[in-house]
Every structure is written in structure tokens, then in C-alpha cells.
Design a protein around this motif. Structure first.
Motif, PDB file in Angstrom:
ATOM      1  N   UNK A   1      28.554  94.989  24.654  1.00 55.83           N
ATOM      2  CA  UNK A   1      27.576  93.927  24.439  1.00 55.83           C
ATOM      3  C   UNK A   1      28.282  92.566  24.488  1.00 55.83           C
ATOM      4  N   UNK A   2      29.449  92.490  23.869  1.00 55.59           N
ATOM      5  CA  UNK A   2      30.198  91.229  23.867  1.00 55.59           C
ATOM      6  C   UNK A   2      30.659  90.883  25.275  1.00 55.59           C
ATOM      7  N   UNK A   3      31.060  91.900  26.036  1.00 57.39           N
ATOM      8  CA  UNK A   3      31.515  91.668  27.414  1.00 57.39           C
ATOM      9  C   UNK A   3      30.371  91.152  28.289  1.00 57.39           C
ATOM     10  N   UNK A   4      29.185  91.726  28.105  1.00 58.57           N
ATOM     11  CA  UNK A   4      28.024  91.258  28.869  1.00 58.57           C
ATOM     12  C   UNK A   4      27.692  89.817  28.505  1.00 58.57           C
ATOM     13  N   UNK A   5      27.817  89.494  27.233  1.00 57.26           N
ATOM     14  CA  UNK A   5      27.551  88.134  26.785  1.00 57.26           C
ATOM     15  C   UNK A   5      28.532  87.155  27.417  1.00 57.26           C
ATOM     16  N   UNK A   6      29.812  87.538  27.459  1.00 51.08           N
ATOM     17  CA  UNK A   6      30.827  86.683  28.072  1.00 51.08           C
ATOM     18  C   UNK A   6      30.511  86.484  29.552  1.00 51.08           C
ATOM     19  N   UNK A   7      30.134  87.557  30.234  1.00 55.86           N
ATOM     20  CA  UNK A   7      29.808  87.457  31.659  1.00 55.86           C
ATOM     21  C   UNK A   7      28.622  86.536  31.888  1.00 55.86           C
ATOM     22  N   UNK A   8      27.604  86.688  31.081  1.00 53.50           N
ATOM     23  CA  UNK A   8      26.401  85.863  31.219  1.00 53.50           C
ATOM     24  C   UNK A   8      26.706  84.384  30.996  1.00 53.50           C
ATOM     25  N   UNK A   9      27.436  84.107  29.924  1.00 54.48           N
ATOM     26  CA  UNK A   9      27.766  82.713  29.609  1.00 54.48           C
ATOM     27  C   UNK A   9      28.699  82.145  30.675  1.00 54.48           C
ATOM     28  N   UNK A  10      29.595  82.974  31.201  1.00 56.19           N
ATOM     29  CA  UNK A  10      30.504  82.511  32.258  1.00 56.19           C
ATOM     30  C   UNK A  10      29.720  82.125  33.510  1.00 56.19           C
ATOM     31  N   UNK A  11      28.707  82.907  33.843  1.00 62.81           N
ATOM     32  CA  UNK A  11      27.871  82.567  34.998  1.00 62.81           C
ATOM     33  C   UNK A  11      27.151  81.232  34.785  1.00 62.81           C
ATOM     34  N   UNK A  12      26.650  81.014  33.572  1.00 70.47           N
ATOM     35  CA  UNK A  12      26.000  79.729  33.260  1.00 70.47           C
ATOM     36  C   UNK A  12      26.996  78.574  33.378  1.00 70.47           C
ATOM     37  N   UNK A  13      28.198  78.795  32.889  1.00 72.49           N
ATOM     38  CA  UNK A  13      29.242  77.773  32.959  1.00 72.49           C
ATOM     39  C   UNK A  13      29.614  77.468  34.410  1.00 72.49           C
ATOM     40  N   UNK A  14      29.792  78.505  35.210  1.00 75.45           N
ATOM     41  CA  UNK A  14      30.112  78.300  36.632  1.00 75.45           C
ATOM     42  C   UNK A  14      28.990  77.579  37.358  1.00 75.45           C
ATOM     43  N   UNK A  15      27.751  77.910  37.024  1.00 74.07           N
ATOM     44  CA  UNK A  15      26.608  77.238  37.649  1.00 74.07           C
ATOM     45  C   UNK A  15      26.576  75.761  37.261  1.00 74.07           C
ATOM     46  N   UNK A  16      26.862  75.468  36.009  1.00 81.13           N
ATOM     47  CA  UNK A  16      26.872  74.069  35.561  1.00 81.13           C
ATOM     48  C   UNK A  16      27.989  73.291  36.258  1.00 81.13           C
ATOM     49  N   UNK A  17      29.153  73.910  36.428  1.00 82.96           N
ATOM     50  CA  UNK A  17      30.257  73.247  37.139  1.00 82.96           C
ATOM     51  C   UNK A  17      29.897  72.990  38.593  1.00 82.96           C
ATOM     52  N   UNK A  18      29.241  73.970  39.225  1.00 80.48           N
ATOM     53  CA  UNK A  18      28.835  73.806  40.622  1.00 80.48           C
ATOM     54  C   UNK A  18      27.809  72.692  40.761  1.00 80.48           C
ATOM     55  N   UNK A  19      26.864  72.624  39.816  1.00 79.48           N
ATOM     56  CA  UNK A  19      25.864  71.539  39.842  1.00 79.48           C
ATOM     57  C   UNK A  19      26.537  70.184  39.701  1.00 79.48           C
ATOM     58  N   UNK A  20      27.512  70.102  38.814  1.00 77.82           N
ATOM     59  CA  UNK A  20      28.218  68.843  38.594  1.00 77.82           C
ATOM     60  C   UNK A  20      28.971  68.421  39.856  1.00 77.82           C
ATOM     61  N   UNK A  21      29.579  69.385  40.512  1.00 78.29           N
ATOM     62  CA  UNK A  21      30.329  69.087  41.734  1.00 78.29           C
ATOM     63  C   UNK A  21      29.436  68.528  42.832  1.00 78.29           C
ATOM     64  N   UNK A  22      28.220  69.069  42.919  1.00 75.42           N
ATOM     65  CA  UNK A  22      27.295  68.666  43.977  1.00 75.42           C
ATOM     66  C   UNK A  22      26.331  67.568  43.528  1.00 75.42           C
ATOM     67  N   UNK A  23      26.550  67.000  42.368  1.00 73.29           N
ATOM     68  CA  UNK A  23      25.604  66.035  41.795  1.00 73.29           C
ATOM     69  C   UNK A  23      25.694  64.669  42.467  1.00 73.29           C
ATOM     70  N   UNK A  24      24.557  64.004  42.461  1.00 68.35           N
ATOM     71  CA  UNK A  24      24.511  62.604  42.883  1.00 68.35           C
ATOM     72  C   UNK A  24      25.070  61.763  41.745  1.00 68.35           C
ATOM     73  N   UNK A  25      25.604  60.610  42.069  1.00 68.26           N
ATOM     74  CA  UNK A  25      26.221  59.773  41.017  1.00 68.26           C
ATOM     75  C   UNK A  25      25.299  59.471  39.827  1.00 68.26           C
ATOM     76  N   UNK A  26      24.009  59.302  40.077  1.00 73.66           N
ATOM     77  CA  UNK A  26      23.099  58.967  38.974  1.00 73.66           C
ATOM     78  C   UNK A  26      22.829  60.173  38.054  1.00 73.66           C
TER      79      UNK A  26
END
Length: 98
Positions: A1-26
Motif C-alpha cells: 500500500x505504501x509503495x502504491x502511494x509512493x508511485x502515485x505521488x511520484x506520478x503527480x510530482x513528475x506531472x507537475x514538473x513537466x507542466x512547469x517545464x512547458x509553462x508560459x511565463x505568466x
């Protein structure tokens, strides 16, 4: 259960990093806060999972259960061996008679 939680949160973190990378300046400031929040959540979940795994590793209970299981399996196969050893001569005798 803890491993699944880590995987899920890691995916959210990676998605947030990808959004930031592709973000417009504003949008960058808002997305940076989101990425940092998900990063903090990721670190928290990883620490929690590591603490849980450490408890499992340090606990003697799983090894005791494994030892009990091995002893039960050994007793079962020993009894099976004895029963089959008694049957073998009878089966051989039946083959000779036929």
C-alpha cells in the motif's frame, strides 16, 4: 500500500514538473508553487513508506512466521515421504502379481 502511494505521488510530482517545464511565463509562478507542493508531498510519502518498511524489516515476527511455515512444510513432506515409503513395496508386489 505504501509503495502504491509512493508511485502515485511520484506520478503527480513528475506531472507537475513537466507542466512547469512547458509553462508560459505568466503561469510559471503558480505552477512552481504546485510543483513544490507535490515535491513536499512526495518526500513526506517516501519518508512514511521507508519508516513502515523499516518496521517490517526490524520486526522478528515475519521471520518467526517464515520459520513456523518451513517447519510445517517439513513435517508435511516428512509424513508424505513415510506414507509413500510404506506404499512402495505394496505397489511393487501388486505389479508382480498382475
Amino acid at each position: 500500500k505504501a509503495r502504491r502511494s509512493v508511485t502515485s505521488v511520484r506520478l503527480n510530482y513528475d506531472a507537475a514538473r513537466a507542466k512547469l517545464k512547458a509553462a508560459k511565463p505568466e503561469e510559471e509562478a503558480k505552477l512552481r508553487v504546485e510543483m513544490e507542493t507535490t515535491e513536499d508531498e512526495f518526500v513526506s510519502v517516501v519518508d512514511d513508506a521507508m519508516a513502515k518498511m523499516k518496521l517490517v524489516v526490524e520486526s522478528p515476527e515475519p521471520l518467526k512466521n517464515l520459520s513456523d511455515f518451513v517447519a510445517a512444510e517439513l513435517a508435511y513432506f516428512k509424513a508424505a515421504h513415510e506414507a509413500l515409503a510404506e506404499l512402495t513395496p505394496e505397489i511393487d508386489e501388486l505389479q508382480v502379481c498382475i
